[in-house]
Design a protein around this motif. Sequence first.
Motif, PDB file in Angstrom:
ATOM      1  N   GLY A   1       0.753  -1.246   0.000  1.00 20.37           N
ATOM      2  CA  GLY A   1       0.000   0.000   0.000  1.00 20.37           C
ATOM      3  C   GLY A   1       0.783   1.296   0.000  1.00 20.37           C
ATOM      4  O   GLY A   1       0.201   2.348   0.246  1.00 20.37           O
ATOM      5  N   VAL A   2       2.085   1.261  -0.213  1.00 14.36           N
ATOM      6  CA  VAL A   2       2.856   2.487  -0.350  1.00 14.36           C
ATOM      7  C   VAL A   2       3.660   2.411  -1.639  1.00 14.36           C
ATOM      8  O   VAL A   2       3.938   1.319  -2.143  1.00 14.36           O
ATOM      9  CB  VAL A   2       3.801   2.743   0.858  1.00 14.36           C
ATOM     10  CG1 VAL A   2       3.017   2.894   2.150  1.00 14.36           C
ATOM     11  CG2 VAL A   2       4.842   1.663   1.004  1.00 14.36           C
ATOM     12  N   LYS A   3       4.028   3.580  -2.166  1.00 16.22           N
ATOM     13  CA  LYS A   3       4.796   3.607  -3.406  1.00 16.22           C
ATOM     14  C   LYS A   3       6.219   3.127  -3.176  1.00 16.22           C
ATOM     15  O   LYS A   3       6.796   3.363  -2.123  1.00 16.22           O
ATOM     16  CB  LYS A   3       4.806   5.017  -4.001  1.00 16.22           C
ATOM     17  CG  LYS A   3       3.457   5.451  -4.496  1.00 16.22           C
ATOM     18  CD  LYS A   3       3.509   6.790  -5.167  1.00 16.22           C
ATOM     19  CE  LYS A   3       2.100   7.162  -5.561  1.00 16.22           C
ATOM     20  NZ  LYS A   3       2.034   7.997  -6.693  1.00 16.22           N
ATOM     21  N   GLY A   4       6.741   2.480  -4.188  1.00 18.68           N
ATOM     22  CA  GLY A   4       8.111   1.990  -4.109  1.00 18.68           C
ATOM     23  C   GLY A   4       8.391   1.071  -5.277  1.00 18.68           C
ATOM     24  O   GLY A   4       7.595   0.982  -6.217  1.00 18.68           O
ATOM     25  N   LYS A   5       9.523   0.377  -5.208  1.00 20.92           N
ATOM     26  CA  LYS A   5       9.881  -0.550  -6.284  1.00 20.92           C
ATOM     27  C   LYS A   5      10.296  -1.879  -5.673  1.00 20.92           C
ATOM     28  O   LYS A   5      10.648  -1.963  -4.493  1.00 20.92           O
ATOM     29  CB  LYS A   5      10.985   0.021  -7.160  1.00 20.92           C
ATOM     30  CG  LYS A   5      12.283   0.269  -6.430  1.00 20.92           C
ATOM     31  CD  LYS A   5      13.336   0.872  -7.339  1.00 20.92           C
ATOM     32  CE  LYS A   5      14.614   1.091  -6.523  1.00 20.92           C
ATOM     33  NZ  LYS A   5      15.710   1.527  -7.307  1.00 20.92           N
ATOM     34  N   THR A   6      10.266  -2.915  -6.503  1.00 22.72           N
ATOM     35  CA  THR A   6      10.665  -4.240  -6.048  1.00 22.72           C
ATOM     36  C   THR A   6      11.907  -4.691  -6.797  1.00 22.72           C
ATOM     37  O   THR A   6      12.206  -4.209  -7.886  1.00 22.72           O
ATOM     38  CB  THR A   6       9.549  -5.280  -6.282  1.00 22.72           C
ATOM     39  OG1 THR A   6       9.290  -5.380  -7.684  1.00 22.72           O
ATOM     40  CG2 THR A   6       8.285  -4.900  -5.539  1.00 22.72           C
TER      41      THR A   6
END
Length: 168
Positions: free
Chosen positions: A51-56
Motif C-alpha cells: 500500500g505504499v509507493k516503491g519498487k521491487t
Amino acid sequence: MPAVPLILATITGCSMTGKKSQEIPPAGTSNSSDASDAMEKVSSGIYDLIGVKGKTSDSRPGVTDCPGKDAKAYFRIFHPWSFYPASESDLGVAMERLKAELPKRGWRIVEYGPDTSRNKNINLTADNDEKKVGVSIVQMVKNDPPKLSLTVVSGCYKVPDGEEVKRF
C-alpha cells in the motif's frame, strides 16, 4: 546462493505448521513451472497489500528439495524479493500494513518482533494454510537503501506421474 538454505530453514522451523518442526505440509500435485507461476501470484498479492509507493527487486522463484522426500518427485518453490519504498518513512507504514492486512486475506501471523541482530530488524512470519505457503518479511531500516526483504515459500509439491522435478 548459500543464504537460501538458512532462510528456508528459518521459515520451515515454524512456518506452515504452527509448531517448531521440520514438518512441511503437502501442497498438491504440480510441475515446477506452474508452481512457480502460482508463487509469483502469491508474491504479487502480498505486494498489493503493502500500500505504499516503491519498487521491487527483479527476482524469480526457484526450486528446492523437500527434506526427507525423493528429490526427483517432490519439490518446494521459494521466491525471495525485496521492496524499496519511495520514501524512507514509508518503510514502517508498509510493515504495519502487512501486519494488519495479511490476516484479513487468510494469513496467520506466527511470529512478529525484533530479531537478535545488532540492528534489531522487525521480522514477520505468516502462513497461509489454504494456499500452503509461508512468508518471512524482514524490515531492514538500517539497510542502504532501507527495504523489506521477503521470502515466500511453498509446501511440498509432487510432480505428476511420469514427470521429474525441473530445477531453476
